[in-house]
Design a protein around this motif. Structure first.
Motif, PDB file in Angstrom:
ATOM      1  N   ASP A   1      36.235  41.440  43.576  1.00 12.23           N
ATOM      2  CA  ASP A   1      36.743  42.583  42.820  1.00 12.23           C
ATOM      3  C   ASP A   1      36.474  42.401  41.328  1.00 12.23           C
ATOM      4  OD1 ASP A   1      38.498  45.051  42.561  1.00 12.23           O
ATOM      5  OD2 ASP A   1      39.631  43.629  41.344  1.00 12.23           O
ATOM      6  N   TYR A   2      36.685  41.191  40.826  1.00  9.86           N
ATOM      7  CA  TYR A   2      36.437  40.947  39.402  1.00  9.86           C
ATOM      8  C   TYR A   2      34.963  41.124  39.046  1.00  9.86           C
ATOM      9  CZ  TYR A   2      34.969  38.460  35.295  1.00  9.86           C
ATOM     10  OH  TYR A   2      34.334  38.146  34.125  1.00  9.86           O
TER      11      TYR A   2
ATOM     12  N   ASP B   1      38.463  38.044  48.145  1.00  9.19           N
ATOM     13  CA  ASP B   1      38.334  39.453  47.791  1.00  9.19           C
ATOM     14  C   ASP B   1      38.600  39.704  46.311  1.00  9.19           C
ATOM     15  OD1 ASP B   1      37.757  39.966  50.434  1.00  9.19           O
ATOM     16  OD2 ASP B   1      39.801  40.589  50.947  1.00  9.19           O
ATOM     17  N   TRP B   2      39.573  38.996  45.736  1.00  5.09           N
ATOM     18  CA  TRP B   2      39.922  39.230  44.335  1.00  5.09           C
ATOM     19  C   TRP B   2      38.835  38.717  43.392  1.00  5.09           C
ATOM     20  CZ3 TRP B   2      40.533  34.546  41.853  1.00  5.09           C
ATOM     21  CH2 TRP B   2      40.871  33.435  42.660  1.00  5.09           C
TER      22      TRP B   2
ATOM     23  N   THR C   1      40.780  45.369  36.629  1.00  4.84           N
ATOM     24  CA  THR C   1      41.167  44.256  37.502  1.00  4.84           C
ATOM     25  C   THR C   1      42.024  43.253  36.749  1.00  4.84           C
ATOM     26  OG1 THR C   1      40.329  42.421  38.854  1.00  4.84           O
ATOM     27  CG2 THR C   1      39.011  43.060  36.956  1.00  4.84           C
TER      28      THR C   1
ATOM     29  N   HIS D   1      42.204  40.106  37.648  1.00  4.59           N
ATOM     30  CA  HIS D   1      41.800  38.797  38.177  1.00  4.59           C
ATOM     31  C   HIS D   1      40.793  38.047  37.310  1.00  4.59           C
ATOM     32  CE1 HIS D   1      43.856  40.225  41.690  1.00  4.59           C
ATOM     33  NE2 HIS D   1      42.962  41.154  41.933  1.00  4.59           N
TER      34      HIS D   1
END
Length: 239
Positions: free
Chosen positions: A191-192, A187-188, A218, A220
């Motif tokens: 997200d990035y 997920d991260w 973000t 990440h």
């Protein structure tokens, strides 16, 4: 006009090494100015691009020169993953097993860490891919809307693609495009990539101001870039 065809070419990776069959796709391009080669991780083959007036002899010379590198890169590819019963695919970075249930209803749906697929077996692969694309669209849209609100920008549309080299893009008209395969990444990481493209709605470049927007959206960036570099090619081997 561009054209292509594939064949197996015998290469010798080392001076004393045995000859090895190498899958090659020859592409002739009006835009090419020189002979080049690259690895296509999705197809598991080396792509040799030739200018319109260049013969295959020049391509073979380049292949021969870089034979060891080509075979090393092909050998390092992750094994292909067919969308079939019992296969394991990632969703949000977590493994999920595909289970065929002909009596079920709803196409394909989640049941814990299982992707249940209904209907006839010949439709299973398509239904799994449709499910993954729909899930990608849902997750990406939610993230994009949140990041757009944080930056005070407007998204014109979100498109899903199946690209070999770019995980996302932003058009001047505000349309964002993403590879549906990102739904398999953690997920991260997703997200990035979404934050990166949304930030382009403020800065359609990679200036310090652009990266400042990304950092605002973000935390990440570096870890996600590393993950995509190391694991991204394996996502292209699915389906």
């Amino acid at each position: 006009m561009d054209s292509s065809d594939s064949e197996t070419v015998v290469l010798r990776p080392g001076v004393l090494g045995p000859p090895v069959g190498c899958p090659v796709r020859w592409c002739r391009s009006a835009r090419a100015r020189r002979v080049s080669l690259r690895i296509d991780p999705r197809a598991g083959e080396v792509v040799v691009t030739l200018p319109m007036r260049e013969g295959r002899r020049a391509g073979m010379a380049l292949l021969t020169t870089h034979a060891a590198w080509v075979m090393q890169r092909l050998a390092a590819l992750a094994p292909p993953v067919a969308l079939a019963p019992g296969a394991e695919v990632l969703l949000g970075g977590r493994p999920h097993v595909i289970r065929h249930d002909p009596a079920a209803r709803g196409g394909a749906f989640l049941d814990g860490a299982t992707i249940v697929v209904s209907g006839r077996p010949e439709f299973l692969a398509r239904r799994v891919k449709d499910f993954l694309r729909a899930e990608a669209k849902r997750r990406i849209a939610a993230l994009a809307e949140g990041h757009a609100a944080a930056l005070g920008v407007r998204i014109r549309a979100i498109r899903l693609k199946d690209t070999n080299s770019r995980w996302g893009s932003c058009a001047p008209d505000g349309t964002l495009a993403f590879s549906w395969r990102l739904v398999m990444a953690p997920d991260w990481v997703l997200d990035y990539v979404v934050a990166h493209e949304v930030a382009h709605l403020r800065e359609l470049n990679h200036s310090p101001r652009f990266w400042a927007h990304v950092e605002r959206l973000t935390p990440h960036r570096e870890a996600a870039q590393d993950w995509l570099r190391d694991n991204g090619p394996a996502l292209l081997r699915v389906g």
